[in-house]
Design an enzyme around this catalytic site. Structure first.
Site, PDB file in Angstrom:
ATOM      1  N   CYS B 116       0.686  -1.382   0.438  1.00 61.03           N
ATOM      2  CA  CYS B 116       0.292  -0.156  -0.604  1.00 61.03           C
ATOM      3  C   CYS B 116       1.105   1.013   0.052  1.00 61.03           C
ATOM      4  CB  CYS B 116      -0.930  -0.042   1.091  1.00 61.03           C
ATOM      5  SG  CYS B 116      -1.471  -1.818   1.629  1.00 61.03           S
ATOM      6  N   HIS B 259      -3.816   6.031   0.884  1.00 57.45           N
ATOM      7  CA  HIS B 259      -4.154   5.129   0.008  1.00 57.45           C
ATOM      8  C   HIS B 259      -5.736   4.807   0.080  1.00 57.45           C
ATOM      9  CE1 HIS B 259      -4.128   0.450  -0.367  1.00 57.45           C
ATOM     10  NE2 HIS B 259      -4.601   0.188   1.576  1.00 57.45           N
ATOM     11  N   ASN B 289      -9.631  -2.071  -2.439  1.00 55.32           N
ATOM     12  CA  ASN B 289      -8.892  -1.384  -2.360  1.00 55.32           C
ATOM     13  C   ASN B 289      -7.553  -2.190  -3.330  1.00 55.32           C
ATOM     14  OD1 ASN B 289      -5.906  -1.946  -1.009  1.00 55.32           O
ATOM     15  ND2 ASN B 289      -6.324  -2.405   0.466  1.00 55.32           N
TER      16      ASN B 289
END
Lengths: 78, 333
Positions: B116, B259, B289
């Site tokens: 990430c 993120h 994600n």
């Protein structure tokens, strides 16, 4: 713990009515927390006391009073 | 000599197949569509096909970038590929991509294993390569197929992660573009987001079941609440460190792109940091994600939606698996 705003937010995070919440109220117990409730509870503590508790610390609390003690310990050590 | 680096263009690729909340709710009847949306802010995720790997997605994203005619393949002198899902442990996937993309044999190419925080680290490396006069046009690719690591029975992680790739061209320039950085690492958190048998350690282990959990040691494990605790602690500190380092006030920043882990986490961080809602860009709804690609995908979408104008200052903040985190300040050209 006389902070009404915190008490209301904590009750909401535990999905109970604020009036029904007391220091003796039982928590889900080790390994039984729903992840969103755990995160919500951590967020409430962080916002009101500017401390970060670990998920495993909250998970180990069996009553609301244990959360209060955890907050007191942490704020005293900061 | 041009001593600054800036982002010239970003494109991204998402696989064709999707996993919707409706499909998840049908599979896990104890969860409703509303509950999944409320928990995550995600409506669907894209899933790489069974024969589709990071090199394929990388090439798809990069080809979209070259179709813009902003840069020719022959101009690329460095390829950085950030992934935690390489085609093979060896050879380096960036080498395979150099060949398949028909990039010059004179390019430098390497993989970066970060999740990430990877895009921000990639920008930092690209800036270093440009400032030290080692490269002028760097293709930074972020690509992951986490869904291949996810046990189909593990509803928690299935709701969050999607596959995707982003291609970013970073070039030398006279104007300052990619500016200050802050970094951080805490390997104590490694155990909270891990695929235990994804490398050499435990490679010959026979039994890979994990008690009653819906996964094996070959699958992705995520301790969501511990990661949430980590972000509550680390992100605000990093945010303030970056503002101080950049000698910048929060009001001077036009767009904050963090993120895109999940909406619950993002809105908590936004509220805690008192970032105005209209400046805090959230882009999860249609892809979930995508690990190291969430920030470049969000940047691309923010640009398309006119949220970023020339001269704007932008804050990027990546955090997660490792634990690893990094923040960057950009000035947009």
């Amino acid at each position: 713990m006389q902070n009404t705003e915190f008490w209301t937010a904590l009750a909401n995070s535990l999905d109970v009515a604020p009036a029904a919440l007391s220091v003796e109220s039982a928590l889900p117990g080790k390994g039984n927390w729903e992840s969103l409730a755990l995160m919500s509870c951590m967020s409430v503590i962080n916002r009101h006391f500017n401390i970060t508790v670990k998920a495993c610390e909250l998970d180990a609390c069996s009553k609301v009073n244990d959360i209060c003690l955890l907050i007191q310990q942490r704020t005293a050590s900061n | 000599m041009m001593k600054h680096a800036h982002i010239k263009v970003i494109e991204y690729y998402l696989p064709e197949a999707t996993l919707t909340n409706q499909q998840l709710a049908e599979e896990f009847p104890e969860w409703s569509i509303d509950k999944i949306e409320k928990k995550t802010g995600i409506f669907k995720r894209h899933i790489a096909a069974s024969g589709e790997y990071v090199s394929d997605m990388t090439i798809a994203a990069a080809e979209k970038l070259f179709e813009k005619n902003i840069c020719d393949k022959s101009d690329i002198d460095y390829l950085l590929l950030c992934t935690q899902c390489p085609d093979h442990l060896l050879p380096t996937t960036a080498c395979i991509v150099q060949h398949k993309l028909n990039l010059p044999k004179s390019v430098g190419a390497l993989d970066i294993n970060l999740g990430c925080s990877g895009f921000v680290y990639g920008l930092s490396l690209a800036k270093g390569l440009i400032q030290s006069n080692q490269a002028k046009n760097i293709l930074l690719i972020t690509a992951d197929t986490y869904t291949k690591f996810i046990n189909p029975k593990d509803k928690t992680v299935r709701t969050l992660f999607g596959d995707g790739a982003a291609a970013t061209l970073i070039s030398a320039t006279d104007e300052s573009g990619i500016e200050d950085f802050v970094f951080g690492t805490d390997g104590e958190g490694a155990k909270n987001l891990i695929v235990p048998l994804s490398g050499m350690k435990g490679r010959n282990q026979q039994c890979s079941e994990v008690g009653e959990e819906p996964r094996t040691l070959n699958d992705l494990y995520m301790n969501g609440p511990e990661i949430f605790s980590f972000t509550l602690e680390v992100v605000p500190k990093t945010f303030h460190e970056l503002l101080t380092k950049a000698n910048c006030h929060i009001d001077e920043i036009s767009c904050f792109i963090f993120h895109q882990a999940n909406e619950y986490m993002l809105t908590n961080l936004r509220d805690k940091l008192a970032i105005p809602e209209d400046k805090f860009f959230i882009s999860l709804k249609n892809q979930g994600n995508t690990v190291s690609s969430t920030i470049p995908i969000a940047l691309n979408q923010a640009l398309k939606q006119g949220k970023i104008q020339r001269g704007d200052r932008i804050m990027l903040l990546g955090f997660g698996v490792g634990y690893s985190w990094a923040g960057a300040m950009l000035r947009w050209h």
